[in-house]
Design an enzyme around this catalytic site. Structure first.
Site, PDB file in Angstrom:
ATOM      1  N   ASP A 293       0.871  -1.177   0.000  1.00  0.00           N
ATOM      2  CA  ASP A 293       0.000   0.000   0.000  1.00  0.00           C
ATOM      3  C   ASP A 293       0.913   1.233   0.000  1.00  0.00           C
ATOM      4  OD1 ASP A 293      -2.138   1.740   0.012  1.00  0.00           O
ATOM      5  OD2 ASP A 293      -3.220   0.713   1.602  1.00  0.00           O
TER       6      ASP A 293
HETATM    7  C1  NOJ Z   1      -4.041   3.917  -0.024  1.00  0.00           C
HETATM    8  C2  NOJ Z   1      -5.221   3.018   0.146  1.00  0.00           C
HETATM    9  O1  NOJ Z   1      -5.147   2.381   1.402  1.00  0.00           O
HETATM   10  C3  NOJ Z   1      -5.344   1.959  -0.932  1.00  0.00           C
HETATM   11  O2  NOJ Z   1      -6.587   1.331  -0.801  1.00  0.00           O
HETATM   12  C4  NOJ Z   1      -5.173   2.551  -2.295  1.00  0.00           C
HETATM   13  O3  NOJ Z   1      -5.305   1.543  -3.268  1.00  0.00           O
HETATM   14  C5  NOJ Z   1      -3.821   3.224  -2.376  1.00  0.00           C
HETATM   15  N1  NOJ Z   1      -3.761   4.289  -1.386  1.00  0.00           N
HETATM   16  C6  NOJ Z   1      -3.515   3.793  -3.756  1.00  0.00           C
HETATM   17  O4  NOJ Z   1      -4.269   4.929  -3.981  1.00  0.00           O
END
Ligand code: NOJ
Length: 748
Positions: A293
């Site tokens: 993430d």
């Molecule tokens: C953070 C989020 O937790 C995740 O769900 C997302 O896919 C990513 N950012 C990318 O934007």
């Protein structure tokens, strides 16, 4: 959390009746091996890095602290081969420009892959995943995912960071909105359906996109529902509740997953070798790619698990994170870590191979401009067919919680209607939290949808009455006057879309006080009230909101929200959705979920019952339980049948007869729950195992039949799945409370 090899073998690979078939394997290819052979360490680290797209940015900045650089720098980095993937940009022209640069201006000409957070639609927005889960209709979820893929691939996206499959049992957590709610079985069905919908069966089809079930793992179990918080969890809870939707996603063909922000029992998911390697690649034989993430590798430092960026990169990589998102740590440190002998080059090659295989799996080496078609971009976006699907999905996601005196459906000429509340003609809160690339021009508000149903549209008065979180001067007076003049009052109240989603946990899941005051004042007029809740989670309702004769859960339904709500209000569509999350009586009951344990002192539900598992101020029953939802017709269940015994190797067939006992056609969601009466581990009071949507004309009848196997009766104990001989209660019902009850004995 280490499991012995024997335990892993014994554990089998069966969860809730789902066998983990060998999944779509990423193809081996000489082309890829030859590329790996020619790549420098820096180029390898580049393929293992990804960043948000600055050239085609959607106009809003996420995680502002972490977003760095500018377009010129990003293009220079592209030429230098510093990333293999960009995400959250759209637009065919920009995608083609960057792809041409990757092919012609980098040393090796490796194509880029483009990803995005397409969670419930790109431009045409479908209901938030939580709402859609309430349809209990995996086929619908598959179709909306297919629709999202059509639009996304028309604008140059190959890969979505979805479905979000985190089971969420605490409604304070804002990300409840993005998933399928509190139940594992429902979550598994929706996860698999969404993967199928995004990916289809031919990954090279330029109108399909790769799926990425996330967030691996147990992100939905953050303590006290506070986003990013720690997770302290038993292996039983992890295995039985939180992991199965991932397994279902992989079984359905998902080739990627995203490592979560949270730690699990002291080890951050993004550095958790047991999770990302032993379990995922070992026990589950996952062959695909793990992406971190956003800056989750760098956050190992804040977790206190890594000393610095170098240490964080090493720990994340060695645990099993193939691709680093946004932190740039792999570019900065992987080459040196390999040169210092701290990271084996073979491991780097294995991760690079996965990235290249993923690109190859969707045909990028043969057709690097796939899904970058200017004509598709003009014709496939926000098409009438997609908007029609959004309206259908919206109406199928609406839960009729209460309908005393058959206040609903409204007649075409119901007299004067007052539509009161901050969401009456609001178009900024129809889409939901994960729709930052929505086409806002097509969003339909409630007033527009309702007017279109009225024989005389002038019979609708729209009065705001209150802001979402603050009173409006004179607002209540105007609302009360409109209510007095009306024959029926619709109250559009609840949360903005910014109150759920990432980083939006709430301490109390209530209607904001300013709106509560509005409802109390309007209720005092004595007019019939219909509450239209806008929300990204279950809410704790109180006072005049709770006591209103009709209450409708309308969530965030997407582009066609106003039309979908109007379809249900006027009976064009008979509501059929069921709650995917329990509505508690009080915020303080959270985490609150139907499939809790019995405890040694189960409460009976009688008020003021002392020395029982309950709170002082309330009974511990749900106000509206998981699986609850009314229809404009009535249904009756009868003739429950099941054998007295079932052998461990056998199939347990349970059936019941459903009759539409009302006056209009309707759809009921028939639900099968089990309870293991005596076991070597305490078991939930009920667990959903099967469900089916059944549509019946008035007076019509259908026998609904479910087949279960021993896998459905298993639980996790001593490092393996087991089922134990003995009695199981079985219910077939229309919610997680009540239903027809029988029992069956599992024999040795
Ligand atoms: C953070 C989020 O937790 C995740 O769900 C997302 O896919 C990513 N950012 C990318 O934007």
């Amino acid at each position: 959390m280490q499991l012995s090899r024997r335990a892993l073998l014994r554990s089998g690979a069966i969860v809730a009746g789902l066998s983990l078939a060998p999944r779509v394997a990423l193809a081996q290819s000489d082309r890829i091996e030859s590329l790996i052979g020619r790549m420098t360490l820096a180029e390898k680290a580049g393929q293992l890095s990804c960043f948000s797209d600055l050239l085609r940015a959607p106009g809003i900045v996420f995680n502002p602290g972490a977003a760095s650089g500018n377009t010129a720098e990003q293009l220079a980095n592209l030429r230098a081969g510093k990333f293999g993937m960009l995400f959250n940009g759209t637009g065919v022209a920009g995608a083609r420009t960057m792809q041409r640069m990757a092919l012609e201006e980098t040393r090796l000409g490796i194509p880029l892959i483009f990803a995005a957070d397409v969670i419930h639609g790109l431009r045409t927005i479908f209901p938030i995943p939580l709402a859609e889960a309430g349809s209990f209709d995996p086929d619908l979820a598959e179709r909306t995912a297919r629709g999202a893929a059509l639009e996304s691939t028309a604008t140059g996206i190959h890969w979505t960071f979805a479905p979000m499959v985190d089971v969420a049992r605490d409604q304070r957590w804002g990300r409840v909105a993005e998933g399928s709610g509190e139940d594992t079985c429902l979550g598994q069905a929706m996860a698999a359906a969404r993967v199928r919908g995004f990916q289809g069966t031919d990954l090279r089809d330029p109108t399909r996109m790769l799926a990425c079930p996330k967030h691996f793992a147990a992100y939905g179990a953050v303590a006290a529902g506070m986003d990013y918080n720690s997770v302290d969890i038993s292996m039983e809870m992890l295995r039985e509740v939180h992991l199965p939707p991932f397994q279902s996603s992989f079984a359905a063909g998902a080739l990627t997953t995203m490592s979560a922000f949270n730690d699990i029992n002291g080890v951050p998911s993004t550095a958790n070798r047991w999770l990302l390697t032993d379990l995922l690649r070992g026990e589950w034989a996952f062959k695909g790619l793990v992406v971190s993430d956003w800056t989750a590798d760098e956050e190992l430092i804040a977790h206190g698990y890594a000393a610095d960026g170098r240490d964080a990169a090493k720990k994340a990589f060695l645990a099993g994170v193939d691709m680093s998102m946004s932190s740039n740590l792999y570019n900065l440190h992987l080459p040196a870590l390999v040169e210092a002998g701290e990271v084996p080059v073979a491991a780097v090659d294995a991760s690079v191979r996965r990235v290249l295989q993923l690109k190859d799996s969707i045909g990028l080496f043969d057709n690097p401009y796939r899904s970058m078609n200017a004509k598709a971009e003009r014709t496939q976006i926000a098409s009438p067919a997609l908007r029609k699907l959004s309206r259908e999905a919206g109406a199928k996601s609406i839960v009729l919680l209460r309908n005393d005196g058959a206040l609903l459906p409204l007649k075409a000429s119901p007299g004067r209607i007052a539509l009161i509340g901050p969401f009456g003609d609001d178009r900024d809160n129809v889409a939901g939290a994960w729709a930052f690339m929505a086409d806002k021009t097509i969003g339909v508000d409630l007033a527009t949808g309702i007017r279109a149903k009225l024989a005389n549209p002038k019979m609708l008065d729209v009065v705001k009455g209150s802001d979402v979180e603050a009173a409006l001067p004179g607002g209540i007076d105007a609302a009360v006057a409109a209510a007095r003049a009306a024959d029926v009052v619709l109250l559009a109240i609840g949360e903005t879309q910014a109150m759920s989603g990432e980083a939006q946990s709430r301490v109390a899941i209530v209607i904001p006080p300013a709106q509560q005051a509005l409802v109390e004042a309007v209720a005092a007029t004595g007019k019939p009230l219909i509450i239209l809740l806008r929300h990204g989670r279950a809410l704790a309702l109180s006072g005049a909101v709770k006591d209103a004769p009709a209450i409708v859960a309308t969530w965030f339904l997407g582009s066609e929200m106003g039309n979908a709500v109007a379809d249900v209000l006027f009976g064009t569509v008979n509501p059929s959705a069921k709650l995917p999350v329990s509505f508690p009586r009080e915020s303080g009951q959270e985490p609150y979920y139907y499939n809790h344990k019995t405890t040694g002192r189960p409460a009976s539900g009688t008020p003021n019952e002392e020395y029982k598992a309950r709170y002082r101020e309330t009974t511990n029953e749900a106000l509206y339980p998981f699986g609850h939802g009314l229809s404009y017709t009535s249904f009756a269940l009868s003739a429950l049948q099941m054998p007295a015994t079932v052998p461990a190797s056998g199939t347990l067939t349970v059936s019941a007869t459903l009759t539409n006992s009302g006056k209009v056609s309707g759809t009921e969601v028939v639900q099968l729950y089990i309870h293991d009466r005596v076991a070597s581990r305490t078991r939930p009071v009920r667990e959903l195992k099967r469900f089916e949507r059944v549509t019946l004309a008035p007076g019509a009848t259908k026998q609904v039949r479910f087949d279960l196997t021993t896998a459905d009766l298993q639980f996790w104990a001593d490092d393996k799945w087991i089922s134990e001989p003995g009695a199981f209660d079985i219910w077939i019902g229309t919610s997680s409370v009540g239903g027809l009850q029988g029992s069956v004995a599992l024999t040795a």
